[in-house]
Design a protein around this motif. Structure first.
Motif, mmCIF file in Angstrom:
data_model
loop_
_atom_site.group_PDB
_atom_site.id
_atom_site.type_symbol
_atom_site.label_atom_id
_atom_site.label_comp_id
_atom_site.label_asym_id
_atom_site.label_seq_id
_atom_site.Cartn_x
_atom_site.Cartn_y
_atom_site.Cartn_z
ATOM 1 N N LEU A 43 0.820 -1.211 0.000
ATOM 2 C CA LEU A 43 0.000 0.000 0.000
ATOM 3 C C LEU A 43 0.856 1.264 0.000
ATOM 4 O O LEU A 43 0.545 2.235 -0.682
ATOM 5 N N CYS A 44 1.941 1.236 0.757
ATOM 6 C CA CYS A 44 2.840 2.406 0.778
ATOM 7 C C CYS A 44 3.467 2.634 -0.590
ATOM 8 O O CYS A 44 3.581 3.773 -1.049
ATOM 9 N N CYS A 45 3.857 1.556 -1.245
ATOM 10 C CA CYS A 45 4.436 1.690 -2.593
ATOM 11 C C CYS A 45 3.410 2.245 -3.577
ATOM 12 O O CYS A 45 3.726 3.094 -4.406
ATOM 13 N N CYS A 46 2.171 1.765 -3.494
ATOM 14 C CA CYS A 46 1.117 2.272 -4.381
ATOM 15 C C CYS A 46 0.840 3.746 -4.113
ATOM 16 O O CYS A 46 0.683 4.531 -5.049
ATOM 17 N N LEU A 47 0.778 4.131 -2.847
ATOM 18 C CA LEU A 47 0.544 5.541 -2.522
ATOM 19 C C LEU A 47 1.693 6.422 -2.998
ATOM 20 O O LEU A 47 1.479 7.523 -3.494
ATOM 21 N N LEU A 48 2.906 5.933 -2.851
ATOM 22 C CA LEU A 48 4.060 6.696 -3.325
ATOM 23 C C LEU A 48 4.018 6.862 -4.840
ATOM 24 O O LEU A 48 4.279 7.950 -5.364
ATOM 25 N N LEU A 49 3.665 5.805 -5.542
ATOM 26 C CA LEU A 49 3.565 5.873 -6.997
ATOM 27 C C LEU A 49 2.477 6.848 -7.428
ATOM 28 O O LEU A 49 2.691 7.671 -8.326
ATOM 29 N N LEU A 50 1.324 6.787 -6.766
ATOM 30 C CA LEU A 50 0.255 7.731 -7.092
ATOM 31 C C LEU A 50 0.670 9.166 -6.796
ATOM 32 O O LEU A 50 0.366 10.082 -7.563
ATOM 33 N N TYR A 51 1.364 9.366 -5.692
ATOM 34 C CA TYR A 51 1.829 10.709 -5.347
ATOM 35 C C TYR A 51 2.806 11.225 -6.400
ATOM 36 O O TYR A 51 2.714 12.374 -6.838
ATOM 37 N N LEU A 52 3.740 10.369 -6.816
ATOM 38 C CA LEU A 52 4.717 10.803 -7.816
ATOM 39 C C LEU A 52 4.055 11.103 -9.149
ATOM 40 O O LEU A 52 4.427 12.051 -9.840
ATOM 41 N N LEU A 53 3.062 10.322 -9.529
ATOM 42 C CA LEU A 53 2.375 10.569 -10.796
ATOM 43 C C LEU A 53 1.488 11.806 -10.721
ATOM 44 O O LEU A 53 1.381 12.567 -11.684
ATOM 45 N N ALA A 54 0.849 12.039 -9.595
ATOM 46 C CA ALA A 54 -0.068 13.167 -9.471
ATOM 47 C C ALA A 54 0.673 14.492 -9.290
ATOM 48 O O ALA A 54 0.207 15.526 -9.758
ATOM 49 N N CYS A 55 1.813 14.480 -8.660
ATOM 50 C CA CYS A 55 2.516 15.727 -8.356
ATOM 51 C C CYS A 55 3.639 16.030 -9.335
ATOM 52 O O CYS A 55 4.426 16.936 -9.094
ATOM 53 N N ARG A 56 3.739 15.279 -10.418
ATOM 54 C CA ARG A 56 4.773 15.536 -11.419
ATOM 55 C C ARG A 56 4.393 16.797 -12.198
ATOM 56 O O ARG A 56 3.241 16.940 -12.606
ATOM 57 N N PRO A 57 5.339 17.705 -12.431
ATOM 58 C CA PRO A 57 5.004 18.908 -13.202
ATOM 59 C C PRO A 57 4.688 18.538 -14.645
ATOM 60 O O PRO A 57 5.222 17.567 -15.187
ATOM 61 N N ALA A 58 3.808 19.321 -15.264
ATOM 62 C CA ALA A 58 3.420 19.058 -16.648
ATOM 63 C C ALA A 58 4.607 19.314 -17.575
ATOM 64 O O ALA A 58 5.357 20.277 -17.407
ATOM 65 N N SER A 59 4.792 18.470 -18.561
ATOM 66 C CA SER A 59 5.955 18.599 -19.448
ATOM 67 C C SER A 59 5.757 19.692 -20.486
ATOM 68 O O SER A 59 6.714 20.200 -21.038
#
Length: 75
Positions: A43-59
């Protein structure tokens, strides 16, 4: 004397029974803790992945010139 030996053998068989249950309980608790730890880690890995995908700046947005843009670095 025969009665005494029978009582002792019954007590020892009861003790062996509880010892066997104790080992089974310990194994069950260890497996439960291991499973809960793995689930928590997943669950921690999934939350971290979601956080990284959601908070990535737009290219497609313009890159800012630096971290201190707008601030003064010297007098």
């Amino acid at each position: 004397m025969h009665f005494h030996m029978t009582a002792v053998s019954k007590i020892s068989s009861v003790a062996e029974h509880f010892k066997g249950q104790s080992v089974m309980l310990r194994r069950w608790l260890l497996s439960l803790v291991a499973r809960m730890g793995l689930i928590t880690l997943g669950l921690c890995c999934c939350l971290l992945l979601l956080y990284l995908l959601a908070c990535r700046p737009a290219s497609h947005s313009k890159q800012q010139p630096g971290l201190w843009s707008g601030g003064t670095t010297s007098k």
